[in-house]
Scaffold this motif. Structure first.
Motif, short mmCIF file in Angstrom:
data_model
loop_
_atom_site.label_atom_id
_atom_site.label_comp_id
_atom_site.label_asym_id
_atom_site.label_seq_id
_atom_site.Cartn_x
_atom_site.Cartn_y
_atom_site.Cartn_z
N ALA A 30 37.47 40.29 44.21
CA ALA A 30 38.59 39.65 44.91
C ALA A 30 38.87 40.34 46.24
N LEU A 31 38.74 41.66 46.27
CA LEU A 31 39.01 42.41 47.50
C LEU A 31 37.92 42.20 48.54
N GLU A 32 36.67 42.22 48.12
CA GLU A 32 35.56 42.19 49.07
C GLU A 32 35.16 40.79 49.48
N GLU A 33 35.20 39.84 48.56
CA GLU A 33 34.54 38.56 48.81
C GLU A 33 35.50 37.42 49.14
N VAL A 34 36.59 37.27 48.40
CA VAL A 34 37.36 36.03 48.53
C VAL A 34 38.64 36.18 49.33
N THR A 35 39.34 37.29 49.21
CA THR A 35 40.64 37.38 49.85
C THR A 35 40.53 37.87 51.27
N SER A 36 41.45 37.43 52.11
CA SER A 36 41.51 37.87 53.51
C SER A 36 42.74 38.72 53.77
N TRP A 37 43.56 38.91 52.79
CA TRP A 37 44.82 39.65 52.97
C TRP A 37 45.09 40.45 51.71
N TRP A 38 45.37 41.72 51.85
CA TRP A 38 45.47 42.61 50.70
C TRP A 38 46.57 43.64 50.93
N ARG A 39 47.18 44.07 49.83
CA ARG A 39 48.15 45.17 49.89
C ARG A 39 48.16 45.88 48.55
N SER A 40 48.73 47.07 48.53
CA SER A 40 48.66 47.91 47.34
C SER A 40 49.40 47.31 46.16
N GLN A 41 50.54 46.65 46.39
CA GLN A 41 51.27 46.04 45.28
C GLN A 41 50.44 44.94 44.61
N LEU A 42 49.69 44.20 45.40
CA LEU A 42 48.82 43.16 44.84
C LEU A 42 47.67 43.78 44.06
N MET A 43 47.20 44.93 44.50
CA MET A 43 46.11 45.61 43.80
C MET A 43 46.50 45.92 42.35
N TRP A 44 47.71 46.40 42.15
CA TRP A 44 48.16 46.74 40.79
C TRP A 44 48.18 45.51 39.90
N ARG A 45 48.70 44.41 40.40
CA ARG A 45 48.80 43.21 39.58
C ARG A 45 47.42 42.61 39.30
N VAL A 46 46.53 42.65 40.29
CA VAL A 46 45.17 42.15 40.07
C VAL A 46 44.46 42.99 39.02
N PHE A 47 44.61 44.30 39.10
CA PHE A 47 43.98 45.18 38.12
C PHE A 47 44.55 44.95 36.72
N PHE A 48 45.85 44.74 36.63
CA PHE A 48 46.49 44.46 35.35
C PHE A 48 45.97 43.14 34.77
N THR A 49 45.83 42.13 35.61
CA THR A 49 45.31 40.84 35.14
C THR A 49 43.89 40.98 34.61
N SER A 50 43.05 41.72 35.34
CA SER A 50 41.66 41.91 34.88
C SER A 50 41.61 42.68 33.57
N ALA A 51 42.50 43.65 33.41
CA ALA A 51 42.53 44.41 32.16
C ALA A 51 42.93 43.52 30.99
N ILE A 52 43.88 42.63 31.20
CA ILE A 52 44.28 41.69 30.14
C ILE A 52 43.13 40.79 29.76
N VAL A 53 42.37 40.33 30.75
CA VAL A 53 41.20 39.48 30.46
C VAL A 53 40.20 40.23 29.60
N ALA A 54 39.94 41.50 29.93
CA ALA A 54 38.99 42.28 29.15
C ALA A 54 39.45 42.43 27.71
N VAL A 55 40.75 42.62 27.50
CA VAL A 55 41.29 42.74 26.14
C VAL A 55 41.11 41.44 25.37
N VAL A 56 41.43 40.32 26.01
CA VAL A 56 41.30 39.02 25.35
C VAL A 56 39.84 38.73 24.99
N VAL A 57 38.93 39.00 25.92
CA VAL A 57 37.52 38.71 25.68
C VAL A 57 36.96 39.59 24.55
N ARG A 58 37.27 40.86 24.57
CA ARG A 58 36.75 41.76 23.54
C ARG A 58 37.37 41.44 22.17
#
Length: 799
Positions: free
Chosen positions: A256-284
């Protein structure tokens, strides 16, 4: 009796086929690529990522307290949780469906070919054809925006381009079920790109509270209605899609940071990381439940992860040369893939897909038949090889029992102790074929002729399939192509280096990374994804090496796959770097010589309607006059805001005099949410507004609705600086004005550190402000119009 049923079935199919439109008379014009042409010929519009600080916005901000701000923060984290759960469940459903359809297909085919290979081929081709037909029918008739991977469109959305239809509920449904049909039907494509689009759709639908068209909405979720808030949610959805596709949460964040988004900030980083962690838990969690045999043919596999932790432990300096060659090959083949797909997709758009939906369905079905013929018939032409000596520690059985697929497939072999190496990678699911190519301790499993044949044929199929009207990702085909020539190089290294610790599967992994880097031009995120899906951190330096080489070689020929496809689709992406020619251009030259259409502060309703009908501009400067008669630009009003004002009619006035909205009867009758354009529609159109002759003779004071503080640049500013400012701030409009005659002040770092004003002396920062540093020494004879904010001056200017 049987003939009557057959005839009725034929008549039903013929009737359904006749109802498919044969021309572009439907609602969607360029549905093959998910774009909608408007009547004026334009494809897209921009999004309003800038905060419009009009009077309604400021009043709303003044009413909000700290408790409401905390409530919004909690809701943002709740939405991140829901996006992760929703995307994870969607990925589980897609993988379960694809693996079960593929499992049933191969089980039935293997059971029938024990008696007749012709009957087995007919059944195999028919199942693939039915699955592909269901996918292309859903896309062409129900969700045109679901075609393709969706990543170029999502990248454009996060870049500030509004493409109608890409985030709708029907697009989400079409993406999920279309991916099941196209991937389960054996086409040379993957489900990873569509999963990114699926996560973005889930995030957008949650942000707007559901779908108003299908009456599936809830006011409890309608909290974030601005484009800025939706942008953050869609970013979380993109990261969740990659995390679900590869079981790579960190890779999803970096993607998301490198390829798709054009605007980023640290607060968004935390929420994106939290979302990805939830996905990993659901998948496993789903994978753990499937290990008990609850998921049919899915079993414990299906999710893309190829564990090669038991592969090559070390590498020598002499191996760096063939690894660098793999990087060069990946850059060349990746650039060639981008160019070929660009040419073929352009030809499809300009000639083939203009003939209607029937042609798109026929095309996808023909590609399905061709893929079935190649994948089934080519292994028949290959002689079988004797099984190697069994190794109890490898856990690999040779050959597989009849009706099984995996390593060492017994396909059209005269002996039970033989296997068909071409069928092992061709007549198999893509995930299992990649697992076979990556496998360790399987030296001499494949012959160079089989790998070369597969490389040429699958490369051609991937180029041909890309651009058909089905959901299609390019991650897995790219891994298949790269791992094939990587394994070829690995065979050469094993033969000539004659070292026991060299594994062909290691070179297959490096080849996969090199092709993806040469085609998609990703580096950091792709490197982390490859490490996460292979569970081998020791290969990290080698993956970094081939990615850097392949990207450098590919950049010498063309741009990345998503950038090329975005340009083909007419998506005006603003890349991270401005063009070289912009260094010698100014802001004034970029504006052109066209006359700027502006509005007076108090404007007649008929004049507003005439301007909105005569042009398609989305922003208009508002001009007022000082007491001396000098023209003054007081702000910017958006087209969407003018349409809301015209539709409501509550702000019409009979007199052309300035109004005072601070007075009791003239208070603002709108809040900021009324001006937000719904993401699921095009918003209000001027043709939908009905005004009487009396309404057209009334007036509107635009001061409460305009943005009094738009971004402004001088006319002689370098276009490079203008480009960087426009892109980094996510702007839609930027005023170009003559160079100002005087300076009111100069803001430095110290002026922006409001919370540390008491300890400002400890910072030892030297202010370069031209104004006096001591507030108590400011002159008291300054102009009162300069003392107060611009908006307040506008609103009380008539007093």
């Amino acid at each position: 009796m049987l003939s009557n049923h057959f005839q009725n079935g034929v008549e039903t199919v013929r009737h359904a086929w006749s109802r498919i439109p044969n021309s572009e008379e439907s609602q969607f014009v360029d549905d093959a690529v998910g774009l909608v042409r408007k009547s004026d010929g334009s494809s897209v519009e921009s999004l309003d990522y800038e905060v419009i600080e009009n009077f309604a916005y400021r009043e709303e901000q003044a009413r909000r307290g700290k408790l409401y701000v905390s409530y919004l923060l909690v809701v943002k984290w709740l939405f991140a949780l829901l996006i992760g759960i929703g995307t994870g469940l969607a990925a589980v459903f897609i993988n379960l469906s694809v693996e079960n359809f593929a499992g049933w297909k191969f089980s039935l085919t293997f059971s029938i070919i024990q008696k007749s290979y012709i009957a087995g081929f007919l059944l195999y081709a028919l199942i693939n054809l039915v699955l592909v037909f269901s996918s292309v029918y859903i896309v062409t008739q129900f969700a045109p925006a679901a075609a393709g991977s969706g990543i170029p469109e999502i990248k454009g959305y996060l870049n500030g381009v509004d493409i109608h239809g890409i985030l709708l509920l029907r697009t989400l449904i079409g993406k999920i079920f279309g991916s099941i049909g196209s991937v389960g039907g054996g086409l040379a494509l993957g489900k990873e790109g569509p999963l990114v689009h699926t996560g973005a759709c889930i995030a957008s639908l949650l942000g707007q509270g559901g779908s108003t068209k299908y009456h599936i909405n809830s006011r409890w979720f309608q909290v974030f209605r601005s484009d800025r808030d939706r942008r953050d949610l869609v970013t979380c959805g993109c990261a969740a899609g990659v995390a679900a596709a590869f079981r790579a949460p960190v890779g999803g964040v970096l993607f998301a940071l490198e390829e798709v988004t054009s605007w980023w900030r640290s607060q968004l980083m935390w929420r994106v990381f939290f979302t990805s962690a939830i996905v990993a838990v659901v998948v496993r969690t789903a994978m753990g439940w499937c290990k008990n045999g609850n998921c049919g043919h899915f079993g414990s596999g299906g999710f893309i992860i190829w564990d090669i932790s038991d592969g090559q432990e070390d590498y020598s300096f002499a191996e760096l040369l063939p690894m660098a060659i793999i990087g060069v090959i990946g850059g060349l083949l990746g650039a060639l893939f981008n160019q070929l797909t660009l040419y073929i997709s352009s030809w499809r758009r300009n000639h083939l897909h203009k003939k209607g939906s029937r042609v798109k369905i026929i095309e996808a079905c023909l590609v399905s038949l061709l893929t079935s013929i190649i994948s089934f018939c080519l292994p028949l032409l290959r002689e079988c090889s004797p099984c190697p000596e069994s190794d109890p520690t490898s856990g690999i059985e040779c050959p597989r029992p009849p009706g099984m697929y995996g390593n060492y497939v017994n396909f059209f072999c005269s002996s039970d102790k033989e296997y068909n190496d071409l069928a092992t990678i061709f007549f198999n699911t893509q995930d299992d074929a990649i697992r076979n190519l990556f496998s360790a301790k399987t030296i001499h499993e494949y012959s160079s002729q089989s790998l070369l044949t597969f490389l040429v044929m699958f490369y051609s199929l991937a180029v041909l399939t890309f651009g058909t009207a089905v959901p299609a990702g390019q991650f897995v085909p790219g891994i298949m192509i790269g791992s094939t020539y990587g394994r070829l190089v690995g065979m050469f290294v094993v033969k000539y280096y004659k070292k026991l610790n060299i594994e062909e599967g290691t070179y297959a992994l490096l080849g996969a990374a090199s092709f993806l880097g040469g085609s998609m031009r990703m580096t950091v995120s792709l490197c982390v994804i490859m490490v996460e899906i292979t569970n081998n951190l020791k290969l990290l330096p080698l993956i970094m090496l081939v990615l850097l080489i392949s990207k450098a070689v590919g950049d010498a020929f063309n741009e990345g796959l998503y950038e090329e496809q975005a340009r083909l689709r007419g998506i005006p992406l603003l890349e991270s770097r401005p063009k070289y020619e912009m260094r010698n251009m100014t802001a004034k030259e970029a504006c052109g010589s066209g006359r700027v259409i502006s509005l007076p502060r108090v404007v007649k309703v008929s004049d507003v309607v005439s301007i909105l009908r005569s042009n398609k501009h989305n922003g208009f400067p508002v001009i007022d006059h000082t007491r001396s008669g000098e023209s003054l630009v007081i702000g910017l009003v958006l087209r969407s805001h003018l349409l809301v004002i015209l539709q409501s009619k509550v702000d019409f006035q009979h007199s052309p005099l300035l109004s005072d909205p601070r007075g009791g009867d003239r208070s603002i009758r709108h809040d900021s949410h009324e001006f937000a354009k719904p993401v699921s529609s095009k918003g209000i159109c001027i043709d939908d507004i009905h005004l009487s002759p009396d309404d057209l003779e009334m007036y509107i004071d635009l001061a409460p609705f305009l943005n009094p503080s738009p971004y402004i640049v001088p006319e002689d500013m370098s276009l490079t600086k203008v480009y960087n400012l426009f892109r980094q701030l996510g702007l839609r409009h930027l005023f170009v004005v003559p160079r100002p005659s005087r300076v009111l002040g100069l803001i430095t770092r110290k002026d922006l550190m409001i919370e540390d004003t008491e300890n400002v002396n400890t910072l030892e920062l030297q202010s370069t402000s031209v104004r006096n540093r001591h507030h108590n020494k400011r002159p008291t004879t300054r102009n009162s119009d300069v003392e107060r904010p611009l908006l307040n001056g506008l609103l009380v200017g008539s007093e």
